[in-house]
Motif scaffolding. Structure first.
Motif, PDB file in Angstrom:
ATOM      1  N   LYS A   1      49.775  50.772  29.996  1.00 45.22           N
ATOM      2  CA  LYS A   1      50.071  49.480  30.590  1.00 45.22           C
ATOM      3  C   LYS A   1      48.774  48.894  31.154  1.00 45.22           C
ATOM      4  CE  LYS A   1      53.542  47.429  33.601  1.00 45.22           C
ATOM      5  NZ  LYS A   1      54.593  47.717  34.569  1.00 45.22           N
ATOM      6  N   LEU A   2      48.400  47.684  30.677  1.00 43.53           N
ATOM      7  CA  LEU A   2      47.148  47.050  31.070  1.00 43.53           C
ATOM      8  C   LEU A   2      47.384  45.622  31.524  1.00 43.53           C
ATOM      9  CD1 LEU A   2      44.875  48.159  28.090  1.00 43.53           C
ATOM     10  CD2 LEU A   2      44.952  49.155  30.356  1.00 43.53           C
ATOM     11  N   ILE A   3      46.442  45.111  32.324  1.00 44.26           N
ATOM     12  CA  ILE A   3      46.425  43.706  32.718  1.00 44.26           C
ATOM     13  C   ILE A   3      45.222  43.077  32.033  1.00 44.26           C
ATOM     14  CG2 ILE A   3      46.222  42.068  34.612  1.00 44.26           C
ATOM     15  CD1 ILE A   3      47.343  44.283  36.435  1.00 44.26           C
ATOM     16  N   LEU A   4      45.458  42.048  31.232  1.00 41.61           N
ATOM     17  CA  LEU A   4      44.367  41.397  30.510  1.00 41.61           C
ATOM     18  C   LEU A   4      43.521  40.556  31.454  1.00 41.61           C
ATOM     19  CD1 LEU A   4      46.224  40.258  27.269  1.00 41.61           C
ATOM     20  CD2 LEU A   4      44.801  42.271  27.600  1.00 41.61           C
TER      21      LEU A   4
ATOM     22  N   GLN B   1      35.849  45.279  28.818  1.00 40.42           N
ATOM     23  CA  GLN B   1      36.336  44.616  30.022  1.00 40.42           C
ATOM     24  C   GLN B   1      37.263  43.450  29.704  1.00 40.42           C
ATOM     25  OE1 GLN B   1      32.764  43.815  32.231  1.00 40.42           O
ATOM     26  NE2 GLN B   1      32.528  45.954  32.795  1.00 40.42           N
ATOM     27  N   PHE B   2      38.066  43.610  28.650  1.00 38.11           N
ATOM     28  CA  PHE B   2      39.097  42.639  28.316  1.00 38.11           C
ATOM     29  C   PHE B   2      40.359  42.919  29.117  1.00 38.11           C
ATOM     30  CE2 PHE B   2      37.328  42.090  23.740  1.00 38.11           C
ATOM     31  CZ  PHE B   2      36.365  41.205  24.210  1.00 38.11           C
ATOM     32  N   ALA B   3      40.432  44.105  29.751  1.00 36.05           N
ATOM     33  CA  ALA B   3      41.633  44.483  30.488  1.00 36.05           C
ATOM     34  C   ALA B   3      41.273  45.496  31.571  1.00 36.05           C
ATOM     35  CB  ALA B   3      42.657  45.090  29.535  1.00 36.05           C
ATOM     36  N   ILE B   4      42.212  45.624  32.530  1.00 34.76           N
ATOM     37  CA  ILE B   4      42.106  46.663  33.554  1.00 34.76           C
ATOM     38  C   ILE B   4      43.431  47.418  33.557  1.00 34.76           C
ATOM     39  CG2 ILE B   4      40.405  45.498  35.008  1.00 34.76           C
ATOM     40  CD1 ILE B   4      42.681  44.528  36.790  1.00 34.76           C
ATOM     41  N   VAL B   5      43.393  48.646  34.035  1.00 34.89           N
ATOM     42  CA  VAL B   5      44.604  49.456  34.083  1.00 34.89           C
ATOM     43  C   VAL B   5      45.563  48.851  35.108  1.00 34.89           C
ATOM     44  CG1 VAL B   5      45.524  51.751  34.573  1.00 34.89           C
ATOM     45  CG2 VAL B   5      43.327  51.518  33.429  1.00 34.89           C
ATOM     46  N   ALA B   6      46.827  48.773  34.755  1.00 34.54           N
ATOM     47  CA  ALA B   6      47.843  48.163  35.613  1.00 34.54           C
ATOM     48  C   ALA B   6      48.306  49.150  36.667  1.00 34.54           C
ATOM     49  CB  ALA B   6      49.019  47.678  34.777  1.00 34.54           C
ATOM     50  N   THR B   7      47.746  49.026  37.853  1.00 34.01           N
ATOM     51  CA  THR B   7      48.203  49.803  39.000  1.00 34.01           C
ATOM     52  C   THR B   7      48.871  48.831  39.973  1.00 34.01           C
ATOM     53  OG1 THR B   7      46.110  49.496  40.154  1.00 34.01           O
ATOM     54  CG2 THR B   7      46.303  51.455  38.753  1.00 34.01           C
ATOM     55  N   ARG B   8      49.465  49.366  41.048  1.00 33.30           N
ATOM     56  CA  ARG B   8      50.113  48.474  42.016  1.00 33.30           C
ATOM     57  C   ARG B   8      49.098  47.525  42.646  1.00 33.30           C
ATOM     58  NH1 ARG B   8      53.020  52.059  45.940  1.00 33.30           N
ATOM     59  NH2 ARG B   8      52.694  53.800  44.540  1.00 33.30           N
ATOM     60  N   GLY B   9      47.913  48.026  42.952  1.00 37.84           N
ATOM     61  CA  GLY B   9      46.868  47.182  43.539  1.00 37.84           C
ATOM     62  C   GLY B   9      46.373  46.134  42.560  1.00 37.84           C
TER      63      GLY B   9
ATOM     64  N   GLU C   1      48.075  44.878  40.068  1.00 32.90           N
ATOM     65  CA  GLU C   1      49.123  43.886  39.804  1.00 32.90           C
ATOM     66  C   GLU C   1      49.111  42.784  40.851  1.00 32.90           C
ATOM     67  OE1 GLU C   1      52.861  45.859  39.255  1.00 32.90           O
ATOM     68  OE2 GLU C   1      52.177  46.838  37.411  1.00 32.90           O
ATOM     69  N   LYS C   2      48.628  43.086  42.055  1.00 31.53           N
ATOM     70  CA  LYS C   2      48.494  42.057  43.085  1.00 31.53           C
ATOM     71  C   LYS C   2      47.364  41.081  42.737  1.00 31.53           C
ATOM     72  CE  LYS C   2      50.261  45.043  46.722  1.00 31.53           C
ATOM     73  NZ  LYS C   2      49.945  45.777  47.945  1.00 31.53           N
ATOM     74  N   GLN C   3      46.407  41.519  41.931  1.00 31.99           N
ATOM     75  CA  GLN C   3      45.282  40.669  41.542  1.00 31.99           C
ATOM     76  C   GLN C   3      45.608  39.765  40.363  1.00 31.99           C
ATOM     77  OE1 GLN C   3      42.306  43.600  40.679  1.00 31.99           O
ATOM     78  NE2 GLN C   3      41.397  43.410  42.706  1.00 31.99           N
ATOM     79  N   VAL C   4      46.771  39.917  39.764  1.00 30.40           N
ATOM     80  CA  VAL C   4      47.143  39.135  38.585  1.00 30.40           C
ATOM     81  C   VAL C   4      47.043  37.641  38.864  1.00 30.40           C
ATOM     82  CG1 VAL C   4      49.069  38.532  37.075  1.00 30.40           C
ATOM     83  CG2 VAL C   4      48.548  40.908  37.516  1.00 30.40           C
ATOM     84  N   GLU C   5      47.528  37.215  40.009  1.00 29.02           N
ATOM     85  CA  GLU C   5      47.492  35.785  40.335  1.00 29.02           C
ATOM     86  C   GLU C   5      46.057  35.288  40.486  1.00 29.02           C
ATOM     87  OE1 GLU C   5      48.828  32.180  40.441  1.00 29.02           O
ATOM     88  OE2 GLU C   5      50.128  33.905  40.114  1.00 29.02           O
ATOM     89  N   GLN C   6      45.173  36.102  41.067  1.00 29.04           N
ATOM     90  CA  GLN C   6      43.767  35.719  41.190  1.00 29.04           C
ATOM     91  C   GLN C   6      43.124  35.592  39.813  1.00 29.04           C
ATOM     92  OE1 GLN C   6      42.232  38.880  43.604  1.00 29.04           O
ATOM     93  NE2 GLN C   6      42.392  37.662  45.494  1.00 29.04           N
ATOM     94  N   ILE C   7      43.439  36.512  38.915  1.00 33.30           N
ATOM     95  CA  ILE C   7      42.891  36.472  37.560  1.00 33.30           C
ATOM     96  C   ILE C   7      43.356  35.205  36.856  1.00 33.30           C
ATOM     97  CG2 ILE C   7      42.980  37.581  35.289  1.00 33.30           C
ATOM     98  CD1 ILE C   7      43.225  40.276  36.808  1.00 33.30           C
ATOM     99  N   ARG C   8      44.621  34.871  37.001  1.00 32.62           N
ATOM    100  CA  ARG C   8      45.158  33.667  36.350  1.00 32.62           C
ATOM    101  C   ARG C   8      44.522  32.406  36.921  1.00 32.62           C
ATOM    102  NH1 ARG C   8      51.373  35.625  36.001  1.00 32.62           N
ATOM    103  NH2 ARG C   8      51.142  36.820  34.088  1.00 32.62           N
ATOM    104  N   ARG C   9      44.348  32.335  38.249  1.00 30.22           N
ATOM    105  CA  ARG C   9      43.734  31.153  38.857  1.00 30.22           C
ATOM    106  C   ARG C   9      42.291  30.995  38.411  1.00 30.22           C
ATOM    107  NH1 ARG C   9      43.864  32.185  44.460  1.00 30.22           N
ATOM    108  NH2 ARG C   9      45.566  33.643  44.259  1.00 30.22           N
ATOM    109  N   ALA C  10      41.534  32.085  38.366  1.00 27.39           N
ATOM    110  CA  ALA C  10      40.142  32.018  37.938  1.00 27.39           C
ATOM    111  C   ALA C  10      40.040  31.579  36.480  1.00 27.39           C
ATOM    112  CB  ALA C  10      39.468  33.370  38.125  1.00 27.39           C
ATOM    113  N   GLN C  11      40.922  32.071  35.649  1.00 26.19           N
ATOM    114  CA  GLN C  11      40.903  31.692  34.228  1.00 26.19           C
ATOM    115  C   GLN C  11      41.274  30.234  34.055  1.00 26.19           C
ATOM    116  OE1 GLN C  11      39.688  33.299  31.778  1.00 26.19           O
ATOM    117  NE2 GLN C  11      40.291  31.897  30.177  1.00 26.19           N
TER     118      GLN C  11
END
Length: 149
Positions: free
Chosen positions: A2-5, A34-42, A44-54
């Motif tokens: 499970k990864l977060i892009l 560095q196209f993805a990071i491992v999906a951990t609980r911490g 997953e909290k950064q998902v919104e920051q990644i989306r806003r930056a993109q």
């Protein structure tokens, strides 16, 4: 796995998407580049920051993508490269980063080098067609003139 892009990966997803991929694909391709990071609980909290930056870097919408495509169609882009003699062959090849920089110098929009798709390596002097993926629905073609230094 499970990864977060963190970057747009064709046929997989956009930045901030949580995807399930095979272990080898994630471990050997997505994570080292560095196209993805491992999906951990911490993470997953950064998902919104990644989306806003993109979103700040990304083309806003379909209308804006078409506007940028119109700008790219009117540009004359040239890249200077070191030639290897009279035959017109180059030492090395022209990269997507060089094309993105040339578009910026020509007065065009700032492009992400990952959005530039070079079909066949550019290893000769002359004019070459390069496609730019601006939006999932909009692709523009840019004519790049390669000049020997």
């Amino acid at each position: 796995m499970k990864l977060i892009l963190t970057a747009d990966v064709p046929n997989l997803g956009a930045p901030g998407d949580i995807v399930e991929v095979k272990d080898g694909y994630g471990r050997n391709y997505l994570l080292p580049r560095q196209f993805a990071i491992v999906a951990t609980r911490g993470a997953e909290k950064q998902v919104e920051q990644i989306r806003r930056a993109q979103k700040a870097r990304q083309i806003r919408d379909l209308g804006h993508a078409k506007e940028v495509a119109g700008q790219l169609g009117n540009l004359s882009v040239s890249v200077t490269a070191k030639a290897a003699g009279d035959s017109g062959r180059l030492f090395g090849s022209v990269t997507a980063a060089q094309i993105a920089e040339a578009v910026k110098k020509a007065g065009g929009p700032v492009l992400d080098r990952h959005a530039i798709e070079i079909g066949e390596q550019i290893k000769t002097v002359g004019t070459h067609a390069v496609s730019v993926r601006l939006h999932p629905e909009v692709t523009s073609e840019v004519q790049v003139a390669v000049v020997a230094s």
